[in-house]
Every structure is written in structure tokens, then in C-alpha cells.
Design an enzyme around this catalytic site. Structure first.
Site, PDB file in Angstrom:
ATOM      1  N   TYR A  44       7.505   6.124 -12.240  1.00 19.63           N
ATOM      2  CA  TYR A  44       7.674   6.239 -10.790  1.00 19.63           C
ATOM      3  C   TYR A  44       7.786   4.858 -10.153  1.00 19.63           C
ATOM      4  CZ  TYR A  44       6.343   7.197  -5.917  1.00 19.63           C
ATOM      5  OH  TYR A  44       6.305   7.262  -4.551  1.00 19.63           O
TER       6      TYR A  44
ATOM      7  N   ASN B 142      -1.238   3.848   1.161  1.00 21.82           N
ATOM      8  CA  ASN B 142      -1.495   5.267   0.902  1.00 21.82           C
ATOM      9  C   ASN B 142      -1.388   6.083   2.198  1.00 21.82           C
ATOM     10  OD1 ASN B 142      -2.781   5.388  -2.080  1.00 21.82           O
ATOM     11  ND2 ASN B 142      -3.363   3.501  -1.055  1.00 21.82           N
TER      12      ASN B 142
ATOM     13  N   HIS C  20      -2.099  13.383  -3.521  1.00 25.51           N
ATOM     14  CA  HIS C  20      -2.707  12.064  -3.499  1.00 25.51           C
ATOM     15  C   HIS C  20      -4.190  12.169  -3.126  1.00 25.51           C
ATOM     16  CE1 HIS C  20       1.599  10.872  -3.274  1.00 25.51           C
ATOM     17  NE2 HIS C  20       1.162   9.925  -4.085  1.00 25.51           N
TER      18      HIS C  20
END
Length: 313
Positions: A140, A169, A183
Site C-alpha cells: 500500500y 490518521n 483504522h
């Protein structure tokens, strides 16, 4: 002379950030801007012909490219080939279509996972290629790095204004709360909701020591809109709160539990990986452009996201 109409195509428009941009733009509309939010139902961007067809349909002048094959740390471990191949296909198709249809500007979304595993902190935009990314999700991470390579190559060969941003994030309403591939914050919210509902312990994978910078989706949406309208550099720009706002996973979990008013047992599964313990990024470049931009506090943003999740369930 009247300003030229902009047709802004947002890939991944039904996801976390796409939904946030759609919400924010309602209060930040500019004349002669038409916004189109694509979902996977509108076009399979892994398919070149399908990608070209959607560009032919809308003839965008600008693109925000958010679509990606994504997942949390544990979803990516052991599936690096899938994450690399699918993201490379998608990114190549979108940028090739953007070039073919004469798109004036593309802003793509990278990830703070693109940075080297072994590095000094805080990390800035000049350090992307100083080493290999973390081994756990190198597929990724490398595919995301390649967007920057493609942007520079299109600019060098064709003069294209294709650029990218690097968020930390992201979390907020409309996130992926699935434990298998979500996540950290949405995963913890899901766990806390289920633990409170079922009277079971709340489990945190790892030690809770890992440190992270978090950005609320609506804050990031505002910054993406700014980047589309104002940011002209081909090199990427980090969009993140100040390093002083970094939190441990333990502190983040405690904020989530407080938002749920959870009083049960908390367990740390220390046999699980923490991932990279530190990923601190520098937002100094962003602050040169936007010195006064104010981010919502993580505590308040978590509270708003938890309430959204409770209302949805």
C-alpha cells in the site's frame, strides 16, 4: 470576462473524506463550481475502460482523487500484493484519464505510511524516499508513493498540474468501522460500542504506547478544498495538526471510552503488534500557507464521531 466553470470530480466520493468534503462544500460554495462525487457504483476505477467512460461522461476540469483500496494495519499485513496492484491500477487509470481529458489540476490523497520506517522525527515532505516504508504494509505504501512519481513525470513530460497531499490518521462520521479492515479510531469505537452493549471487556491490540496524529475528516475536507483552489506546487504537502497534539493509542482509547461513558474492564493484548511506534509528521510547510488554520481538538472530534456512530446504530 466571466470565470471559467470548474467541474470537480471527486473519486471515492462516498467514503469518509468524500462525504466530509461534500458536507463542507455546502457552506463553502463558489460560483461556477460543479462538484461530482463518484462512488464505486458509478465506475470501477480498476478498469481502464470504465474509468475513461466516467471521464467522458462528466468531462471534469479538476479532480480530487481519494479512491483507494484501503484497510487497517492487520488487513494489510499478508496482503501486500493485493494492496499494491489494485492501488497502482486505480491511480494509473485516474491520472491517465485526467491527462487524456485535459484536466487542469488533480489533487491526490497519499498517506503518512509512505515515509521510511527508519528515519528521524518529525518527518517532512523532503524525506519520503530516504528509505523503505514499514514492512507490514509496504504494498500500500509503495503504491501511494508512486502517485508522487507519476505526478512529477506527468508534469515533466506534459506540464500537468497533478499534485498530492499527505494526511495523518483521518477519522470521523462515515468512516469504515469494520474491525477487520478499519483504522484505529473507528475500530476502537466499534469495540467500545460492542463492549458496552454486551457487558464484555474492551480490548486494545498492542500496548497502547504507539503515538499518532489524528485529523478530523471535516478539518481535512476544508484543507483539501484549499489545496484544490490554491495549492500549485507539484511536490506533496503534509496536512496534519501540530506535532504537539500527538496522542498515544492508550490516551485515544480513553477518550473514546469516556465518550461512551464505559465503566467496564479494559484489556491490552500485548501479543499483538503496535505497528510503527512513532509516525510524527511536520506540518511546517502547511503552516507557511495557513498559519492561522485551527483544527478541532481530537477529544471533541471523537465525541462527535461517537455520537454519530451511536445514532447510526
Amino acid at each position: 470576462m466571466a470565470a471559467e466553470k470548474k467541474v470537480i470530480l471527486v473519486t471515492g466520493g462516498s467514503g469518509l473524506l468524500g462525504k466530509a468534503i461534500e458536507k463542507v462544500i455546502q457552506n463553502d460554495k463558489c460560483e461556477r463550481e460543479e462538484w461530482i462525487f463518484l462512488s464505486s457504483k458509478d465506475a470501477n476505477l480498476l478498469d481502464k475502460n470504465a474509468t475513461f467512460a466516467v471521464f467522458e461522461k462528466y468531462h471534469p476540469t479538476h479532480v480530487i482523487h481519494l479512491a483507494a483500496y484501503v484497510g487497517g494495519l492487520y488487513a494489510q499485513m499478508g496482503h501486500n500484493l493485493d494492496f499494491f496492484r489494485d492501488n497502482m491500477k486505480m491511480n494509473e487509470n485516474v491520472l491517465e484519464a485526467s491527462h487524456k481529458w485535459g484536466v487542469k489540476k488533480v489533487v491526490s490523497c497519499l498517506s503518512d505510511w509512505i515515509f521510511p520506517d527508519k528515519t528521524t522525527y518529525p518527518i517532512d515532505e523532503t524525506m519520503v524516499y530516504n528509505g523503505a516504508p514499514h514492512h507490514s504494509n509496504f504494498g500500500y505504501s509503495t503504491a501511494k508513493r508512486m502517485i508522487d512519481v507519476l505526478n512529477k513525470a506527468y508534469n515533466e513530460q506534459h506540464g500537468s498540474i497533478f499534485t498530492s497531499v499527505i494526511p495523518c490518521n483521518i477519522f470521523g462520521p462515515d468512516d469504515n468501522f469494520n474491525l477487520a479492515n478499519g483504522h484505529v479510531i473507528p475500530g476502537l469505537i466499534n469495540k467500545a460500542y460492542e463492549a458496552k452493549k454486551n457487558g464484555t471487556p474492551f480490548e486494545i491490540w498492542g500496548t497502547g504506547r504507539a503515538m499518532r496524529q489524528f485529523v478530523y475528516s471535516e478539518d481535512l475536507a476544508k484543507l483539501f478544498i484549499w489545496a484544490l483552489r490554491e495549492y500549485e506546487d507539484i511536490d506533496p504537502i503534509i496536512l496534519a495538526p501540530d506535532a504537539a497534539d500527538e496522542l498515544s493509542i492508550k490516551d485515544t482509547a480513553e477518550m473514546i471510552l469516556a465518550a461512551f461513558d464505559f465503566k467496564g474492564e479494559v484489556k491490552y493484548l500485548t501479543d499483538r503488534s503496535d505497528g510503527r511506534l512513532v509516525k510524527t509528521v511536520s506540518n511546517a510547510k502547511m503552516r507557511k500557507y495557513l498559519p492561522e488554520f485551527k483544527f478541532m481538538s481530537t477529544k471533541l472530534a471523537i465525541k462527535k464521531t461517537v455520537q454519530w456512530y451511536i445514532d447510526k446504530n
